[in-house]
Design a protein around this motif. Structure first.
Motif, short mmCIF file in Angstrom:
data_model
loop_
_atom_site.label_atom_id
_atom_site.label_comp_id
_atom_site.label_asym_id
_atom_site.label_seq_id
_atom_site.Cartn_x
_atom_site.Cartn_y
_atom_site.Cartn_z
N GLN B 385 47.36 -0.27 -80.01
CA GLN B 385 47.33 -1.53 -80.76
C GLN B 385 46.54 -2.62 -80.03
O GLN B 385 45.92 -3.46 -80.68
N LEU B 389 40.24 -0.73 -81.01
CA LEU B 389 40.09 0.49 -81.82
C LEU B 389 40.36 0.15 -83.28
O LEU B 389 41.36 -0.50 -83.59
N SER B 390 39.51 0.62 -84.16
CA SER B 390 39.79 0.46 -85.58
C SER B 390 40.75 1.58 -86.00
O SER B 390 40.92 2.56 -85.28
N ASP B 520 47.94 -1.61 -91.83
CA ASP B 520 47.97 -2.55 -90.72
C ASP B 520 48.87 -2.00 -89.62
O ASP B 520 50.10 -2.00 -89.74
N ARG B 522 49.73 -3.17 -86.92
CA ARG B 522 50.65 -4.14 -86.32
C ARG B 522 52.01 -4.11 -86.98
O ARG B 522 53.00 -4.55 -86.42
N LYS B 523 52.06 -3.59 -88.19
CA LYS B 523 53.35 -3.50 -88.89
C LYS B 523 54.27 -2.45 -88.26
O LYS B 523 55.46 -2.40 -88.55
N ALA B 525 54.85 -2.40 -85.12
CA ALA B 525 55.41 -2.98 -83.89
C ALA B 525 56.93 -3.13 -84.01
O ALA B 525 57.42 -3.45 -85.06
#
Lengths: 241, 525
Positions: B385, B389-390, B520, B522-523, B525
């Motif tokens: 994360q 990196l995509s 996404d 980040r979701k 996390a």
């Protein structure tokens, strides 16, 4: 270097988070971020590093909007969490090469870059071993090393001195000073107020997700007082409010 | 001592099936996910109930109701054993939280019993999933006497003991043998597969029909019981007890089960810390000399990392490599199978050879490594994360690895099938294309499902690999899809059906890949 404007992040089903946090970090700043446990330090650092999404506000790194260009922003910075959970199935050198591959560091430069930090950290001999065999301090050193080899302009650290032996901690402090002297910036959370006071030129204090003080260390800490006094004063004031 | 055993057993079993987290979390989405997971378990249990119930019904309809109890016990014991062999060593001797427990004033036996209790309760759930429908059908059809009910309950409760003990023994030996290996997980995976395969072959060799008196086939019930008794003798004792209401073989079975289990607990307790110390020994050498390094491209670096992750987890390897190996085995079997004799063309409204591509693809679709690859990032997810990196890079590495792992097996299976069947050019093309497209589809589907059903806060990676929602959804979808495609080809024999199916698969794959790339991270996390 880093602009955080009105950052708000709340977790579902929890009162913890960050509310309307605004903070600007300039090149050369060595910025300490202090607060009680659960005050919102790690949440803020995770939002900046692109690990955590947020509800509102904006974050800009080196002039790039983190929401619009996360990859561009991440190329400019490095993040080290408080508990360095690294890929335990890799050896130390495999992990460093993986990070170097991601940042496209030329193969010819790697040996010198790794040696520059691994030798003083006394980690070189262990680089061929699996990370699962490392102690907490060794993992912390490897995390620091992996963050430094791509020469980030902004370094985000969450409790970086926990688990480091005195020599490694001293070396990390020197490295932090060098990065800031070279025009980079460092934003790190810590509970060791003594270190923050001696090391940093700026400090931010967070309480219950809100920034309660931020600015130059010299201006905030009154002559004859300490950062600890300031922290307790701000904390008590916030409690009274 | 009893109080300490009780306390540690409660501690070990508190979060059984994630229930403690479910009851105490304030995160609504976690509750929804848990409910979805419970539904999924219910679906799998329903499938198992249907299978076991049908089996019991079928045996009873053939007049073989006497065989049912022993048959159910063999099924339950095999399920518990083969699940247990891959997890027993790691679950019993797990280092997680062990230091904290060892520092407490509790005897080692209490720790060992607590850990056994957790494994037993998990296995009991498997055992009940077999016995409830099986004995339910048996009781409905046979109307046995009162003694059946307590004996059936005893069988359900006691059946996990012997296979759990044996699985622990094998698991512990494998864990011990591989303790000092640098790549111990790979060693565990290979030895576990060899042990499971070896025991299977041994069981089948013991039940060779050649050894039996052909006259005995006239008494089919007796013959089957003899066979079951050779595979797993305790099943015969308890099966006989249930059918005849005879308590003596029941006591014999109970004594053997409890005796073996207690013996294993005592044995492990006496050497527990020594075994754990031996397993905890690391193979660090501290002798690395830094020299010039080699670089890799980003896709290669990500793929190499996936490769190392893969071979670092014995459960991950064993769970995902069985399918491709089965695929090759199936292709080899085609050399010896007389398809026309097995499926006479005159009796079938479709060409059986048209379905071979889907039969061949089926084992490759059961469990793609991608289905749990995001979950297995676990606490390391912050690294991906925070790196530049995509999603395309991050997920692409996982997809690339899954394809590189599956493709050699798939190509070998296709080549062998072509050699065995000697199809025409067009059929040979479909023989390659369908398995290939289904392999890619299930790999992308695995990523998509895992992103939406992640399980990152795991204690034991084997549970993620075998029991997580993503693994189960991917597995079920992967098993059903080739069957649906085969049914479509069988029922719609137009020339357009196969190209249309290929196009549909390709489109679905692309849509899922786009969906995964837009997710996404980040979701998580």
């Amino acid at each position: 270097m880093l602009h955080i404007d009105h950052l708000t992040k709340h977790y579902k089903g929890s009162t913890k988070g960050v509310t309307d946090l605004t903070l600007h970090i300039a090149p050369g700043d060595l910025y300490a971020f202090i607060g009680h446990n659960g005050a919102g330090k790690t949440t803020t650092l995770k939002c900046i590093s692109g690990i955590q999404d947020w509800d509102s506000g904006s974050i800009t790194v080196c002039g790039k909007d983190l929401s619009a260009d996360p990859i561009g922003c991440k190329r400019e910075m490095a993040y080290i969490p408080d508990n360095p959970d690294l890929y335990e199935y890799l050896t130390g050198i495999q992990y460093l090469n993986f990070i170097a591959d991601v940042f496209a560091i030329p193969a010819g430069e790697r040996e010198a870059l790794i040696r520059q930090y691994a030798d003083p950290f006394e980690l070189t001999a262990s680089l061929g071993d699996l990370i699962s065999t490392y102690s907490h301090g060794m993992k912390q050193k490897l995390a620091v090393l992996s963050a430094l080899i791509h020469k980030p302009r902004l370094l985000l650290l969450d409790e970086p001195f926990v688990g480091l032996d005195p020599a490694a901690a001293l070396m990390l402090k020197d490295i932090m000073r060098q990065i800031c002297a070279g025009g980079g910036a460092i934003f790190f959370s810590t509970h060791v107020l003594d270190v923050a006071e001696k090391l940093c030129n700026k400090v931010a204090i967070i309480r219950d997700g809100r920034l309660v003080a931020a600015g130059d260390m010299e201006k905030l800490v009154k002559p004859g007082a300490s950062l600890e006094d300031l922290f307790m004063e701000v904390a008590n004031r916030a409690e009274t409010d | 001592m009893l109080r300490q055993i009780k306390l540690l057993t409660v501690l070990e079993t508190r979060n059984l099936f994630g229930l403690n987290v479910l009851f105490h979390t304030h995160d609504k989405s976690a509750r929804w996910k848990a409910m979805a997971m419970a539904l999924l378990y219910a679906l799998v249990a329903a499938l198992l109930c249907f299978y076991v119930g049908s089996l019991a019904w079928g045996l009873a309809a053939l007049g073989l109701s006497d065989v049912v109890p022993a048959y159910l016990m063999v099924i339950a014991a095999m399920v518990v054993f083969f699940f247990g062999i891959f997890k027993a060593g790691s679950a019993l001797f797990s280092q997680k939280g062990l230091d904290a427990l060892c520092a407490l004033p509790v005897p080692q036996s209490a720790i060992v019993i607590g850990r056994f209790a957790r494994m037993y309760l998990e296995d009991l759930a498997l055992s009940l999933a077999v016995f409830l429908p099986g004995f339910g059908v048996y009781a409905f059809l046979v109307r046995p006497g009162f003694l059946f009910y307590p004996l059936a309950l005893l069988a359900a409760l006691g059946t996990p003991l012997i296979p759990l003990t044996l699985a622990t023994l094998v698991g512990a030996v494998i864990t011990g043998l591989t303790a000092r290996m640098k790549h111990k997980s790979l060693g565990v995976a290979v030895l576990s597969l060899l042990a499971a395969g070896g025991i299977m072959i041994l069981s089948f060799s013991l039940t060779s029909v050649e050894d039996l008196d052909l006259n005995a086939l006239r008494d089919l019930s007796g013959t089957l019981l003899t066979l079951l008794g050779k595979v797993y003798p305790p099943a015969l004792w308890m099966g006989t007890a249930i059918v005849r209401g005879d308590l003596l073989p029941a006591f014999l079975w109970l004594g053997a089960s409890l005796g073996l289990f207690v013996l294993m607990v005592l044995l492990v307790s006496s050497r527990f810390q020594a075994i754990c110390r031996r397993l905890a020994v690391n193979s660090a050498r501290h002798d690395y000399r830094l020299t010039a390094q080699k670089g890799s491209t980003l896709p290669a670096a990500l793929c190499k990392r996936e490769l190392r992750r893969y071979f670092a987890s014995a459960g991950y390897v064993t769970n995902t490599i069985v399918g491709p190996v089965m695929g090759v085995g199936l292709a080899v079997a085609l050399f010896f199978a007389d398809l026309e004799a097995m499926f006479p063309p005159a009796l079938l409204p479709f060409d059986i050879k048209a379905l071979i591509p889907f039969v061949l693809a089926w084992p490759f679709c059961i469990m793609s490594p991608t289905a749990v690859s995001v979950s297995l990032e676990g606490k390391n997810l912050w690294i991906a994360q925070s790196l530049p990196l995509s999603n395309r890079d991050f997920l692409g590495g996982k997809l690339l690895f899954a394809l590189l792992l599956g493709l050699p097996f798939l190509l070998l299976a296709v080549v062998l099938s072509v050699l065995a069947l000697r199809p025409g050019a067009e059929d040979a093309l479909w023989l390659l294309l369908f398995p290939l497209l289904l392999l890619i589809f299930t790999a992308v589907l695995g990523l998509f499902v895992n992103l939406h059903l992640p399980s990152l806060n795991w204690e034991n990676e084997t549970r993620v690999v075998k029991q997580s929602a993503a693994a189960m959804v991917s597995c079920l979808t992967g098993m059903i899809l080739p069957i649906l495609a085969a049914i479509a080809v069988a029922l719609l024999p137009g020339v357009w059906i196969r190209p249309a199916l290929c196009a549909a698969l390709l489109l679905l794959t692309l849509l899922l890949w786009q969906g995964a790339c837009r997710f996404d991270l980040r979701k998580l996390a």
